[in-house]
Write a protein that holds these residues in place. Structure first.
Motif, PDB file in Angstrom:
ATOM      1  N   ILE A   1      13.871  -5.419 -16.834  1.00 15.08           N
ATOM      2  CA  ILE A   1      14.683  -4.210 -16.783  1.00 15.08           C
ATOM      3  C   ILE A   1      16.006  -4.554 -16.105  1.00 15.08           C
ATOM      4  N   ASP A   2      17.112  -4.416 -16.833  1.00 10.49           N
ATOM      5  CA  ASP A   2      18.432  -4.656 -16.251  1.00 10.49           C
ATOM      6  C   ASP A   2      18.808  -3.471 -15.365  1.00 10.49           C
ATOM      7  N   ILE A   3      19.231  -3.775 -14.147  1.00  6.93           N
ATOM      8  CA  ILE A   3      19.622  -2.707 -13.222  1.00  6.93           C
ATOM      9  C   ILE A   3      20.987  -3.035 -12.624  1.00  6.93           C
ATOM     10  N   GLY A   4      21.793  -1.987 -12.447  1.00  3.40           N
ATOM     11  CA  GLY A   4      23.152  -2.171 -11.965  1.00  3.40           C
ATOM     12  C   GLY A   4      23.490  -1.205 -10.854  1.00  3.40           C
ATOM     13  N   PRO A   5      24.750  -1.164 -10.438  1.00  2.00           N
ATOM     14  CA  PRO A   5      25.172  -0.347  -9.287  1.00  2.00           C
ATOM     15  C   PRO A   5      24.758   1.113  -9.428  1.00  2.00           C
ATOM     16  N   GLY A   6      24.092   1.633  -8.397  1.00  2.00           N
ATOM     17  CA  GLY A   6      23.658   3.021  -8.387  1.00  2.00           C
ATOM     18  C   GLY A   6      22.310   3.260  -9.019  1.00  2.00           C
ATOM     19  N   ASP A   7      21.744   2.252  -9.678  1.00  2.00           N
ATOM     20  CA  ASP A   7      20.430   2.415 -10.306  1.00  2.00           C
ATOM     21  C   ASP A   7      19.335   2.485  -9.242  1.00  2.00           C
ATOM     22  N   VAL A   8      18.292   3.240  -9.556  1.00  2.00           N
ATOM     23  CA  VAL A   8      17.126   3.362  -8.682  1.00  2.00           C
ATOM     24  C   VAL A   8      15.893   2.957  -9.477  1.00  2.00           C
ATOM     25  N   VAL A   9      15.044   2.140  -8.864  1.00  5.41           N
ATOM     26  CA  VAL A   9      13.775   1.759  -9.467  1.00  5.41           C
ATOM     27  C   VAL A   9      12.663   2.141  -8.500  1.00  5.41           C
ATOM     28  N   PHE A  10      11.628   2.785  -9.037  1.00  4.50           N
ATOM     29  CA  PHE A  10      10.499   3.260  -8.226  1.00  4.50           C
ATOM     30  C   PHE A  10       9.220   2.721  -8.839  1.00  4.50           C
ATOM     31  N   LEU A  11       8.413   2.038  -8.041  1.00  2.00           N
ATOM     32  CA  LEU A  11       7.143   1.487  -8.498  1.00  2.00           C
ATOM     33  C   LEU A  11       6.031   2.286  -7.842  1.00  2.00           C
ATOM     34  N   ARG A  12       5.393   3.161  -8.598  1.00  3.23           N
ATOM     35  CA  ARG A  12       4.544   4.199  -8.017  1.00  3.23           C
ATOM     36  C   ARG A  12       3.341   3.656  -7.261  1.00  3.23           C
TER      37      ARG A  12
ATOM     38  N   VAL B   1      19.102  -2.054  -1.492  1.00  6.72           N
ATOM     39  CA  VAL B   1      18.259  -1.465  -0.456  1.00  6.72           C
ATOM     40  C   VAL B   1      16.850  -1.451  -1.034  1.00  6.72           C
ATOM     41  N   CYS B   2      15.950  -2.162  -0.383  1.00  5.25           N
ATOM     42  CA  CYS B   2      14.588  -2.318  -0.889  1.00  5.25           C
ATOM     43  C   CYS B   2      13.600  -1.825   0.164  1.00  5.25           C
ATOM     44  N   GLY B   3      12.435  -1.412  -0.288  1.00  2.00           N
ATOM     45  CA  GLY B   3      11.457  -0.986   0.700  1.00  2.00           C
ATOM     46  C   GLY B   3      10.226  -0.374   0.084  1.00  2.00           C
ATOM     47  N   ALA B   4       9.500   0.332   0.934  1.00  2.00           N
ATOM     48  CA  ALA B   4       8.238   0.937   0.504  1.00  2.00           C
ATOM     49  C   ALA B   4       8.055   2.290   1.161  1.00  2.00           C
ATOM     50  N   TYR B   5       7.507   3.219   0.393  1.00  2.00           N
ATOM     51  CA  TYR B   5       7.049   4.491   0.932  1.00  2.00           C
ATOM     52  C   TYR B   5       5.552   4.342   1.189  1.00  2.00           C
TER      53      TYR B   5
ATOM     54  N   SER C   1       0.855  -1.184   0.000  1.00  2.28           N
ATOM     55  CA  SER C   1       0.000   0.000   0.000  1.00  2.28           C
ATOM     56  C   SER C   1       0.889   1.231   0.000  1.00  2.28           C
ATOM     57  N   GLY C   2       1.232   1.683  -1.164  1.00  6.11           N
ATOM     58  CA  GLY C   2       2.135   2.824  -1.286  1.00  6.11           C
ATOM     59  C   GLY C   2       2.970   2.670  -2.533  1.00  6.11           C
ATOM     60  N   ALA C   3       4.215   3.026  -2.454  1.00  4.64           N
ATOM     61  CA  ALA C   3       5.126   2.941  -3.592  1.00  4.64           C
ATOM     62  C   ALA C   3       6.349   2.124  -3.192  1.00  4.64           C
ATOM     63  N   GLY C   4       6.759   1.203  -4.052  1.00  4.87           N
ATOM     64  CA  GLY C   4       7.947   0.401  -3.765  1.00  4.87           C
ATOM     65  C   GLY C   4       9.185   1.016  -4.393  1.00  4.87           C
ATOM     66  N   PHE C   5      10.341   0.652  -3.861  1.00  6.51           N
ATOM     67  CA  PHE C   5      11.594   1.165  -4.438  1.00  6.51           C
ATOM     68  C   PHE C   5      12.718   0.164  -4.220  1.00  6.51           C
TER      69      PHE C   5
END
Length: 310
Positions: A57-68, A112-116, A35-39
């Protein structure tokens, strides 16, 4: 408070939840909707994000992914790796930053994973304009504020020092603002419409600021238009074209957002909440609130407080 900060403060329903994920190939983790946004922030290694119904989606060091919308998704070292469901009970919560270990004995990845935790029952246009998945790759010279925060976050994760838990929590909290800034900055040359574009529109921004500064004021299209030096009709056309909804519709959206925050965070009476939202009648406020959120304000308050106590 500026409009963007004001909006984020109204939408937040709690502090971010944060987990450090230490993975070794082969590995894969499936995350349930939140319930919110994942990152996710990649601290070390490379991996693949698998959005539901989307391309890898390929992601590497320093990349940020945001799931609204915090939609379900998976992350793995390779698309061929099996993914196991993320189990919150397996998270080590001995420190404010939880830790989670998964995988075999191969190449290492650290994230580092989590949710807002955001109120997404009736999303504000700020979030509604974003794509389902925002990928901000690490790139020299781009998004310097975001990059600085990510670099500092990675440094704290790699070499924890006294106070690192507090630093990481603060940086993750700030990342939401930097993510939004970075995405909107990247789209600034392509977008001439939308709520974020309105923040820089010389004719619409003053009206938005007036609404945010004093949502209880009995604003009219004419009085808001005077902030821009436009006639009633010209202002209504301009505001609607840029923001995507008429000025009084947005006024209601913002009043409901501020009222919802009051209901979640304070013990103010419904009459006080109604007054602060610009309603002289508690009945009129309750009717407008139910129309907006689908539940009466009293039920909304009980549900949100019960959820926050879980």
């Amino acid at each position: 408070m500026d409009i963007l900060s004001d909006t984020l403060a109204a939408l937040r329903t709690g502090r971010p939840s944060v987990v450090r994920t230490d993975a070794r190939a082969p590995w894969g983790v499936r995350f349930q909707p939140v319930s919110g946004a994942g990152f996710h922030v990649v601290v070390e290694g490379r991996c693949v994000l698998l959005p539901v119904g989307g391309e890898p989606i390929d992601i590497g060091p320093g990349d940020v992914v945001f799931l609204r919308r915090g939609t379900g998704h998976a992350i793995c070292d390779a698309v061929t790796s099996e993914s196991a469901a993320f189990v919150p009970d397996r998270v080590d919560t001995s420190s404010p930053i939880g830790s989670f270990t998964v995988g075999g004995g191969g190449a290492r990845s650290v994230l580092v994973c989590g949710a807002y935790h955001l109120d997404i029952d009736r999303p504000h246009p700020l979030l509604g304009e974003l794509p389902e998945v925002v990928h901000l790759p690490a790139a020299p010279g781009r998004h310097p504020a975001l990059r600085a925060a990510v670099d500092q976050l990675c440094a704290e994760i790699h070499e924890p020092r006294p106070g690192s838990d507090a630093v990481v929590a603060a940086l993750v909290d700030l990342l939401l603002l930097y993510i939004l800034r970075s995405w909107y900055d990247g789209m600034s040359g392509e977008r001439t419409q939308g709520w974020a574009s309105a923040l820089n529109d010389p004719l619409v921004a003053p009206a938005l600021k007036a609404i945010h500064d004093d949502p209880a004021h009995p604003w009219t299209v004419e009085s808001l238009g005077s902030r821009a030096g436009l006639s009633r009709a010209a202002f209504a056309r301009r505001f609607t074209a840029v923001v995507g909804e008429p000025p009084l519709s947005y006024l209601t959206t913002w009043r409901m957002a501020t009222a919802a925050r009051k209901l979640r965070e304070t013990g103010d009476s419904l009459s006080d909440v109604a007054e602060n939202a610009g309603y002289t009648s508690e009945f009129a406020f309750a009717r407008a609130f139910k129309r907006h959120f689908g539940v009466p304000p009293g039920a909304y308050r009980r549900e949100r407080r019960t959820t926050s106590e879980l």
